[in-house]
Design a protein around this motif. Structure first.
Motif, mmCIF file in Angstrom:
data_model
loop_
_atom_site.group_PDB
_atom_site.id
_atom_site.type_symbol
_atom_site.label_atom_id
_atom_site.label_comp_id
_atom_site.label_asym_id
_atom_site.label_seq_id
_atom_site.Cartn_x
_atom_site.Cartn_y
_atom_site.Cartn_z
ATOM 1 N N ASP A 260 0.584 -1.079 -0.114
ATOM 2 C CA ASP A 260 -0.176 -0.077 0.252
ATOM 3 C C ASP A 260 1.132 1.102 -0.377
ATOM 4 O O ASP A 260 1.544 1.585 0.640
ATOM 5 C CB ASP A 260 -0.638 -0.003 1.815
ATOM 6 C CG ASP A 260 -1.759 1.149 1.600
ATOM 7 O OD1 ASP A 260 -1.458 2.318 0.888
ATOM 8 O OD2 ASP A 260 -2.709 1.247 1.541
ATOM 9 N N PRO A 261 0.603 2.046 -0.941
ATOM 10 C CA PRO A 261 1.379 3.162 -1.144
ATOM 11 C C PRO A 261 1.536 3.953 -0.146
ATOM 12 O O PRO A 261 2.499 4.687 0.482
ATOM 13 C CB PRO A 261 1.215 3.431 -2.564
ATOM 14 C CG PRO A 261 -0.355 3.746 -2.658
ATOM 15 C CD PRO A 261 -0.406 1.863 -2.114
ATOM 16 N N ALA A 262 0.028 4.417 1.279
ATOM 17 C CA ALA A 262 0.096 5.487 2.122
ATOM 18 C C ALA A 262 1.172 4.680 3.035
ATOM 19 O O ALA A 262 1.583 5.790 3.535
ATOM 20 C CB ALA A 262 -1.216 5.057 2.482
ATOM 21 N N ALA B 252 21.087 14.946 -6.150
ATOM 22 C CA ALA B 252 20.245 14.661 -6.352
ATOM 23 C C ALA B 252 18.952 14.741 -6.891
ATOM 24 O O ALA B 252 18.229 15.322 -5.692
ATOM 25 C CB ALA B 252 19.869 12.762 -6.357
ATOM 26 N N THR B 253 17.909 14.412 -7.792
ATOM 27 C CA THR B 253 16.840 14.676 -8.254
ATOM 28 C C THR B 253 15.395 13.918 -8.554
ATOM 29 O O THR B 253 15.645 12.653 -8.288
ATOM 30 C CB THR B 253 16.994 15.687 -9.633
ATOM 31 O OG1 THR B 253 17.346 16.725 -9.377
ATOM 32 C CG2 THR B 253 15.397 16.657 -9.749
ATOM 33 N N LEU B 254 14.910 14.065 -6.781
ATOM 34 C CA LEU B 254 13.850 12.953 -6.666
ATOM 35 C C LEU B 254 12.580 13.327 -7.743
ATOM 36 O O LEU B 254 11.826 13.961 -7.984
ATOM 37 C CB LEU B 254 13.166 12.502 -5.552
ATOM 38 C CG LEU B 254 14.137 12.121 -4.697
ATOM 39 C CD1 LEU B 254 15.415 12.360 -4.275
ATOM 40 C CD2 LEU B 254 13.374 11.702 -3.056
ATOM 41 N N ALA B 255 11.918 12.500 -8.074
ATOM 42 C CA ALA B 255 10.460 12.608 -8.776
ATOM 43 C C ALA B 255 9.581 12.783 -7.497
ATOM 44 O O ALA B 255 9.701 11.839 -6.463
ATOM 45 C CB ALA B 255 10.172 11.483 -9.705
ATOM 46 N N PRO B 256 8.050 13.120 -8.007
ATOM 47 C CA PRO B 256 7.107 13.151 -6.779
ATOM 48 C C PRO B 256 6.800 11.147 -6.823
ATOM 49 O O PRO B 256 7.243 10.634 -7.919
ATOM 50 C CB PRO B 256 6.019 13.160 -7.774
ATOM 51 C CG PRO B 256 6.287 14.685 -8.963
ATOM 52 C CD PRO B 256 8.000 14.088 -9.474
ATOM 53 N N PHE B 257 7.020 11.226 -5.579
ATOM 54 C CA PHE B 257 6.351 9.645 -5.464
ATOM 55 C C PHE B 257 5.350 9.129 -5.740
ATOM 56 O O PHE B 257 5.218 8.252 -5.853
ATOM 57 C CB PHE B 257 5.384 9.917 -3.496
ATOM 58 C CG PHE B 257 5.545 8.452 -2.783
ATOM 59 C CD1 PHE B 257 6.798 7.974 -2.504
ATOM 60 C CD2 PHE B 257 4.289 7.854 -2.803
ATOM 61 C CE1 PHE B 257 6.386 5.971 -1.964
ATOM 62 C CE2 PHE B 257 4.323 6.768 -2.146
ATOM 63 C CZ PHE B 257 5.554 5.862 -1.630
ATOM 64 N N ALA B 258 3.767 9.647 -6.251
ATOM 65 C CA ALA B 258 3.280 8.998 -7.021
ATOM 66 C C ALA B 258 4.151 8.501 -8.123
ATOM 67 O O ALA B 258 4.014 7.429 -8.422
ATOM 68 C CB ALA B 258 2.087 9.904 -7.274
ATOM 69 N N GLU B 259 4.802 9.350 -8.706
ATOM 70 C CA GLU B 259 5.744 8.315 -10.096
ATOM 71 C C GLU B 259 6.312 7.498 -9.615
ATOM 72 O O GLU B 259 7.280 6.599 -10.054
ATOM 73 C CB GLU B 259 6.066 9.853 -11.360
ATOM 74 C CG GLU B 259 5.504 10.378 -11.436
ATOM 75 C CD GLU B 259 6.741 11.762 -11.646
ATOM 76 O OE1 GLU B 259 8.088 11.984 -12.512
ATOM 77 O OE2 GLU B 259 6.274 12.868 -12.499
ATOM 78 N N ILE B 260 7.242 7.344 -8.065
ATOM 79 C CA ILE B 260 8.084 7.135 -7.603
ATOM 80 C C ILE B 260 7.271 5.348 -7.225
ATOM 81 O O ILE B 260 7.973 3.852 -8.122
ATOM 82 C CB ILE B 260 9.009 7.212 -6.681
ATOM 83 C CG1 ILE B 260 10.073 7.755 -6.986
ATOM 84 C CG2 ILE B 260 9.622 5.835 -6.014
ATOM 85 C CD1 ILE B 260 10.099 9.406 -5.708
ATOM 86 N N TYR B 261 6.519 5.620 -7.142
ATOM 87 C CA TYR B 261 5.332 3.744 -7.046
ATOM 88 C C TYR B 261 5.051 3.248 -8.062
ATOM 89 O O TYR B 261 4.900 2.545 -8.472
ATOM 90 C CB TYR B 261 4.137 4.689 -5.976
ATOM 91 C CG TYR B 261 3.775 3.658 -5.567
ATOM 92 C CD1 TYR B 261 4.118 2.811 -4.619
ATOM 93 C CD2 TYR B 261 2.390 2.580 -6.520
ATOM 94 C CE1 TYR B 261 3.500 1.451 -3.802
ATOM 95 C CE2 TYR B 261 1.806 1.663 -5.881
ATOM 96 C CZ TYR B 261 2.317 1.157 -5.092
ATOM 97 O OH TYR B 261 0.879 0.240 -4.327
#
Length: 285
Positions: free
Chosen positions: A119-121, A165-174
């Motif tokens: 679960d991503p949450a 380093a540049t992080l993508a939004p969490f939704a994209e990572i998931y």
């Protein structure tokens, strides 16, 4: 199908890594022990060291990324060398976002790929509110921030100056992990099913799918360790974790997590689309 000789395990950090490793080891595979300079595991630090700090080119289809939060990119020849160093009856574990270029290598080298989804949450909450900063390479950037600021950074992404380093939004990572569901040599399994949230019959079906993926007759002997009340993934341990989250988070923070994860929870097949004020729900798919 004959027994698969080598296995790649894969997850997001806080996504069920320890559980999947226990299952792979219980299936009879030992952890990769490299004899040379190849990575012991396919994670941020090991990839950075193996690539001598050269991050590689993002966006090329022939590149394979390591660490979905801020990938290090390696070409197929380098990755083939890393994977081919894994001895028979061994597994290598990592955090690998989806890459079209990886599947042909796995087929060529006789690997099977297991990805565990959670679960991503719950993952997002754990990344920010479980004490230790995760992913660890972000410690210098996140340590000075408040929990509210850390949560915002994980949700929205952005540049981490100290890590460069540049992080993508969490939704994209998931989503980069969710995409493995349709890969030919990959089986995606669910944390919630394996820990028994949907009952023993569902556990047995998930273990049967893993056994089939690995060319094994059965993995029902793993039911006992999966349901061990002392295991770190047990219902008791997760209840304590959620109690910690409840004590650590505000209602506003929980609402931010609910909103940030609502769409990706639905895409991942979680039927409960709300996050309660007590803790993120683990609605079954």
């Amino acid at each position: 199908m004959p027994r698969i000789t080598r296995v790649l395990g894969n997850s997001l950090p806080r996504g069920g890594s320890a559980l999947l490793v226990a299952i792979i080891e219980g299936a009879g595979y030992g952890e990769h022990q490299p004899a040379g300079p190849t990575p012991r595991a396919l994670n941020y630090l090991e990839a950075k060291q193996a690539l001598d700090g050269q991050r590689g080119e993002e966006g090329r289809e022939d590149k394979i990324g390591v660490s979905p939060f801020a990938p290090w990119y390696a070409g197929p020849a380098i990755f083939r060398n890393w994977l081919d160093a894994v001895a028979p009856s061994r597994f290598i574990f990592g955090h690998l976002p989806y890459s079209r270029a990886l599947d042909p290598l796995l087929g060529e080298l006789g690997f099977r790929h297991l990805v565990i989804l959670r679960d991503p949450a719950e993952i997002l909450t754990s990344l920010v509110f479980d004490g230790e900063i995760m992913p660890r390479f972000l410690t210098p950037d996140l340590e000075p921030l408040s929990l509210d600021e850390r949560l915002g950074f994980m949700i929205d992404g952005g540049h981490a100056r100290e890590a460069n380093a540049t992080l993508a939004p969490f939704a994209e990572i998931y989503r980069s992990m969710l995409a493995w569901r349709d890969d030919a040599h990959c089986l995606a399994v669910r944390f919630e099913t394996l820990v028994g949230d949907q009952g023993e019959a569902a556990q047995r079906r998930e273990l049967a799918a893993i056994a089939n993926q690995l060319g094994l007759e059965s993995l029902t002997h793993l039911l006992a360790p999966l349901n061990d009340p002392a295991a770190p993934w047990s219902a008791q341990a997760r209840a304590a974790q959620r109690a910690h989250w409840q004590a650590t988070t505000s209602q506003a923070q929980r609402e931010r997590i609910r909103i940030a994860c609502q769409a990706i929870r639905e895409e991942a097949g979680y039927s409960v689309t709300t996050v309660t004020t007590d803790h993120p729900s683990t609605g079954s798919p």
